[in-house]
Design a protein around this motif. Structure first.
Motif, PDB file in Angstrom:
ATOM      1  N   VAL A 617     -12.246  96.804  -5.154  1.00 35.30           N
ATOM      2  CA  VAL A 617     -12.547  95.375  -5.110  1.00 35.30           C
ATOM      3  C   VAL A 617     -11.893  94.801  -3.860  1.00 35.30           C
ATOM      4  O   VAL A 617     -10.676  94.890  -3.697  1.00 35.30           O
ATOM      5  CB  VAL A 617     -12.006  94.658  -6.366  1.00 35.30           C
ATOM      6  N   PRO A 618     -12.668  94.235  -2.952  1.00 37.18           N
ATOM      7  CA  PRO A 618     -12.079  93.688  -1.724  1.00 37.18           C
ATOM      8  C   PRO A 618     -11.070  92.593  -2.040  1.00 37.18           C
ATOM      9  O   PRO A 618     -11.244  91.837  -3.003  1.00 37.18           O
ATOM     10  CB  PRO A 618     -13.287  93.143  -0.954  1.00 37.18           C
ATOM     11  N   THR A 619     -10.034  92.520  -1.211  1.00 36.34           N
ATOM     12  CA  THR A 619      -9.006  91.501  -1.454  1.00 36.34           C
ATOM     13  C   THR A 619      -9.516  90.093  -1.161  1.00 36.34           C
ATOM     14  O   THR A 619      -8.986  89.120  -1.691  1.00 36.34           O
ATOM     15  CB  THR A 619      -7.771  91.785  -0.589  1.00 36.34           C
ATOM     16  N   THR A 620     -10.535  90.015  -0.338  1.00 33.32           N
ATOM     17  CA  THR A 620     -11.163  88.722  -0.061  1.00 33.32           C
ATOM     18  C   THR A 620     -12.504  88.666  -0.761  1.00 33.32           C
ATOM     19  O   THR A 620     -13.321  89.577  -0.618  1.00 33.32           O
ATOM     20  CB  THR A 620     -11.361  88.510   1.440  1.00 33.32           C
ATOM     21  N   LYS A 621     -12.725  87.614  -1.516  1.00 36.70           N
ATOM     22  CA  LYS A 621     -13.980  87.489  -2.246  1.00 36.70           C
ATOM     23  C   LYS A 621     -15.142  87.465  -1.271  1.00 36.70           C
ATOM     24  O   LYS A 621     -15.148  86.687  -0.318  1.00 36.70           O
ATOM     25  CB  LYS A 621     -13.968  86.194  -3.075  1.00 36.70           C
ATOM     26  N   PRO A 622     -16.147  88.344  -1.474  1.00 36.40           N
ATOM     27  CA  PRO A 622     -17.292  88.395  -0.554  1.00 36.40           C
ATOM     28  C   PRO A 622     -17.987  87.046  -0.446  1.00 36.40           C
ATOM     29  O   PRO A 622     -18.190  86.351  -1.445  1.00 36.40           O
ATOM     30  CB  PRO A 622     -18.206  89.438  -1.217  1.00 36.40           C
ATOM     31  N   ASN A 623     -18.326  86.694   0.775  1.00 36.55           N
ATOM     32  CA  ASN A 623     -19.042  85.435   1.025  1.00 36.55           C
ATOM     33  C   ASN A 623     -20.488  85.762   1.329  1.00 36.55           C
ATOM     34  O   ASN A 623     -20.830  86.190   2.429  1.00 36.55           O
ATOM     35  CB  ASN A 623     -18.400  84.680   2.188  1.00 36.55           C
ATOM     36  N   THR A 624     -21.336  85.586   0.332  1.00 37.24           N
ATOM     37  CA  THR A 624     -22.746  85.943   0.502  1.00 37.24           C
ATOM     38  C   THR A 624     -23.609  84.737   0.832  1.00 37.24           C
ATOM     39  O   THR A 624     -24.810  84.853   0.935  1.00 37.24           O
ATOM     40  CB  THR A 624     -23.279  86.560  -0.809  1.00 37.24           C
ATOM     41  N   GLY A 625     -22.987  83.588   0.987  1.00 32.66           N
ATOM     42  CA  GLY A 625     -23.783  82.373   1.146  1.00 32.66           C
ATOM     43  C   GLY A 625     -24.003  81.744  -0.209  1.00 32.66           C
ATOM     44  O   GLY A 625     -23.836  80.546  -0.421  1.00 32.66           O
ATOM     45  N   LEU A 626     -24.381  82.604  -1.169  1.00 33.12           N
ATOM     46  CA  LEU A 626     -24.514  82.126  -2.535  1.00 33.12           C
ATOM     47  C   LEU A 626     -23.163  81.704  -3.083  1.00 33.12           C
ATOM     48  O   LEU A 626     -23.045  80.774  -3.864  1.00 33.12           O
ATOM     49  CB  LEU A 626     -25.091  83.240  -3.427  1.00 33.12           C
ATOM     50  N   SER A 627     -22.114  82.428  -2.658  1.00 28.37           N
ATOM     51  CA  SER A 627     -20.769  82.140  -3.172  1.00 28.37           C
ATOM     52  C   SER A 627     -20.350  80.720  -2.850  1.00 28.37           C
ATOM     53  O   SER A 627     -19.854  79.993  -3.700  1.00 28.37           O
ATOM     54  CB  SER A 627     -19.769  83.140  -2.587  1.00 28.37           C
ATOM     55  N   THR A 628     -20.534  80.310  -1.591  1.00 29.28           N
ATOM     56  CA  THR A 628     -20.145  78.956  -1.194  1.00 29.28           C
ATOM     57  C   THR A 628     -20.952  77.917  -1.958  1.00 29.28           C
ATOM     58  O   THR A 628     -20.422  76.936  -2.476  1.00 29.28           O
ATOM     59  CB  THR A 628     -20.344  78.785   0.314  1.00 29.28           C
TER      60      THR A 628
END
Length: 665
Positions: A617-628
């Protein structure tokens, strides 16, 4: 009686081994399996041992399981082991009046009834008996220590061992429900008693003593309860009771049964057969969330796919039982508002007490709106094909007088939501792990093992019910959708509960197994941390601070290398750190903003049992565009929705990914 039932009945009575175990509970007992003596009577699904009168009265009553239970082996007299759990309450219109009390009793006699007053209806003849008394009357004749104690009585009303309940802050006369566990180990001949307001058995017993079983047991004994009053208005009600007995493997050559657990999703056998335990708690489903129950139908009982959602017609065939409107109306006292114990998707849930046998059930009454009826019919068409030990069992249905009613098993330990946030005692870590594994197993079944894939669409802690053994039972299929495997989902109206909705589902309205996985991830983090997915007006507290969005907060702790700070502080570090870390990582993996990065539920099951590694699990939450967009939407919706735990539907335009409306359902 069906041919199968007849043969089961015949085999039980003529070929049951003499050392067969006995198991039953209030969920399987009927009037014919209870013997009531004296003042004992049934009252609203409970057993009252004494009369409920507005004026002082002296009397006694006894309620027994009608069939004798084998307690000694023939020949060598080796004793049986037994376990029992019961919930009871003592109330008094005039607290200053003299009390009496009640007792759990083992006796070879099922006909005699003891005197009123301080004898608790026990000492009638010279016959032997074993009783655990819950005494509300200090009687000098019996050398009582006070009017609030537990004692073990062996052929005498003078207790062989006593315990003052004041030491654990339990008051028998408070009117509150008290829970008791009594166990006897036939191999060690040790009798143990636990008492608590909580429905979790305490770690430490209040009484432990050796019991000469050969002296106090006959080959067969009757089990049940006895109570009495002495010039008072005190009443004694047994609200739940489960019992099991067995012979230890060392003496009988047969293995002891596992710890108490709920039955498989099948028709509960009648008490004329060998009973199966299903639950052991008095509370039933909790008030706000009992509606969050759905179920599985039993073997040989199926629904056809509903072709038209505006009528039931002849498309639905043979549920486990088709109830009449008259009996469900009677069971719920004409759908009395005082019987409401929950609100589920598109319906109100009532506590029902079946008039013919006193069985307590949950009756879900569909809302009269067109949408409500459609959702109920959709639910019926789906649950007819489902069978899994971690799904709530559907008992039957009714469609009369324009009403659509569903009847479910009553889950004794209520909802996971209530167990986490409203119970007197924190839910132990071992229970939490077992619950999460059970839900994962149910979802793996729905997603990958059914003939048609089922997307639940409303995974949340209030839709996860708990049986006697705190096993998870996923419920409420009012929003569920059924599709062919590997078929691309259609865009629809997004529906669910704030905090559990996947970002892509909010934006597109397309529900997939991955949107269920996201919801499950929110549940995992909620269970591990003891915090809700969205905490409105959070101001920040504790070492790691509190965010209004649980996923964001846990991911922040993960990024800072402080993941274990997310653990529920109420657990007081009573958990295995490696297990907690694994569970939190599973929660984050399921909560990934990228649906393609989320694991399947089958993989989640393997991760939780240790057969597979949790993906990195990446330490930074993935930013998919949907996340924001998801985070911004949650914040804006949080300000717009007054009840963040309520179900919402969000109408979407898939071509423009724009929102056209928000409705509370």
């Amino acid at each position: 009686m069906s041919l199968l039932s007849f043969f089961t009945f015949f085999i039980f009575f003529f070929f049951t081994p003499t050392l067969a175990s006995t198991e039953f509970d209030f969920g399987t007992l009927t009037l014919s399996s209870l013997k009531l003596l004296g003042d004992a009577h049934l009252n609203n699904g409970t057993v009252s041992l004494t009369r409920d009168l507005p004026v002082p009265n002296s009397g006694s009553g006894r309620a027994l399981y009608s069939r004798p239970v084998r307690f000694r082996q023939p020949g060598n007299h080796s004793p049986a082991s037994f376990r029992t759990f019961f919930s009871f309450s003592v109330t008094n219109l005039n607290p200053s009046s003299i009390g009496g009390g009640l007792a759990f009793v083992l006796s070879p006699d099922d006909d005699s009834l003891g005197d009123a007053g301080g004898s608790l209806g026990l000492a009638a003849t010279a016959t032997k008996f074993v009783a655990v008394e819950f005494d509300t009357l200090m009687d000098a004749e019996f050398k009582d220590i006070n009017g609030n104690h537990v004692g073990v009585d062996l052929n005498s009303m003078v207790s062989a061992k006593v315990f003052d309940l004041g030491f654990i802050n339990v008051d028998l006369k408070s009117g509150d429900t008290v829970n008791a566990w009594i166990e006897f180990d036939g191999s060690t001949t040790v009798l143990t008693v636990w008492v608590s307001y909580s429905n979790l058995k305490p770690k430490d017993p209040i009484l432990t003593m050796n019991l000469d079983a050969d002296r106090y047991f006959n080959d067969f004994m009757y089990v049940g309860f006895s109570g009495s009053t002495q010039g008072s208005t005190e009443t004694h009600s047994v609200e739940w009771w489960s019992f099991s007995s067995f012979f230890p493997s060392s003496s009988a050559g047969a293995a002891a049964p596992p710890p108490p657990a709920s039955p498989p999703p099948s028709i509960a056998p009648s008490v004329a057969q060998k009973e199966s335990k299903s639950s052991s708690c008095h509370n039933g489903l909790c008030k706000e969330n009992l509606g969050a129950v759905a179920g599985v139908v039993t073997a040989g009982a199926f629904f056809k796919r509903v072709k038209k959602l505006d009528t039931l017609g002849s498309e639905i065939i043979k549920m486990p039982k088709q109830f009449s409107y008259k009996e469900l109306k009677a069971a719920t006292k004409c759908f009395n508002a005082n019987r409401i114990i929950g609100h589920g998707a598109f319906g109100t849930v009532y506590k029902g007490v079946m008039p013919e046998n006193g069985e307590i059930v949950a009756v879900k009454r569909c809302s009269h709106s067109s949408q409500g009826k459609n959702e109920f019919l959709s639910e019926l068409s789906i649950i007819g094909t489902l069978r899994h030990r971690n799904l709530v069992r559907l008992q039957g249905w009714c469609h009369e007088k324009g009403e659509i009613l569903l009847v479910y098993d009553l889950m004794p330990n209520g909802s996971l939501d209530k167990a986490l946030f409203e119970a007197r005692m924190p839910l132990p870590w071992s229970h939490r792990r077992k619950i999460l594994l059970g839900v994962a197993s149910a979802l793996a079944y729905l997603h990958q093992e059914c003939e048609n894939q089922v997307i639940h669409r409303d995974i949340k802690t209030s839709n996860i019910m708990l049986d006697e053994g705190f096993n998870a039972r996923l419920g409420d299929f009012g929003l569920a959708r059924q599709t062919e495997h590997d078929k691309s989902p259609d865009a629809t109206v997004a529906a669910g509960t704030m905090g559990y909705l996947a970002p892509e589902y909010l934006l597109t309205g397309k529900a997939t197994e991955k949107t269920d996985v996201f919801s499950y991830g929110a549940v995992v983090l909620e269970v591990a941390s003891g915090r809700r997915p969205i905490e409105k007006d959070a101001t920040g507290a504790g070492k790691g601070g509190v965010s209004s969005n649980l996923v964001e907060w846990v991911w922040t702790l993960h990024r800072e290398g402080r993941l274990l700070l997310a653990a529920d502080p109420r657990l007081e570090n009573e958990f295995d750190e490696a297990e907690m870390r694994r569970v939190l990582m599973v929660g984050l993996a399921c909560s990934n903003s990228d649906p393609l990065a989320r694991p399947s539920m089958r993989s989640v099951v393997q991760m939780l049992v240790g057969d597979a590694e949790v993906p990195i699990v990446p330490t930074t939450k993935p930013n998919t565009g949907l996340s924001t967009s998801h985070s911004q939407l949650l914040l804006s919706l949080q300000d717009s929705v007054s009840d963040i735990d309520g179900i919402i539907t969000i109408s979407t335009s898939t071509s423009e990914n724009s929102f056209s409306g928000i409705d509370i359902v």
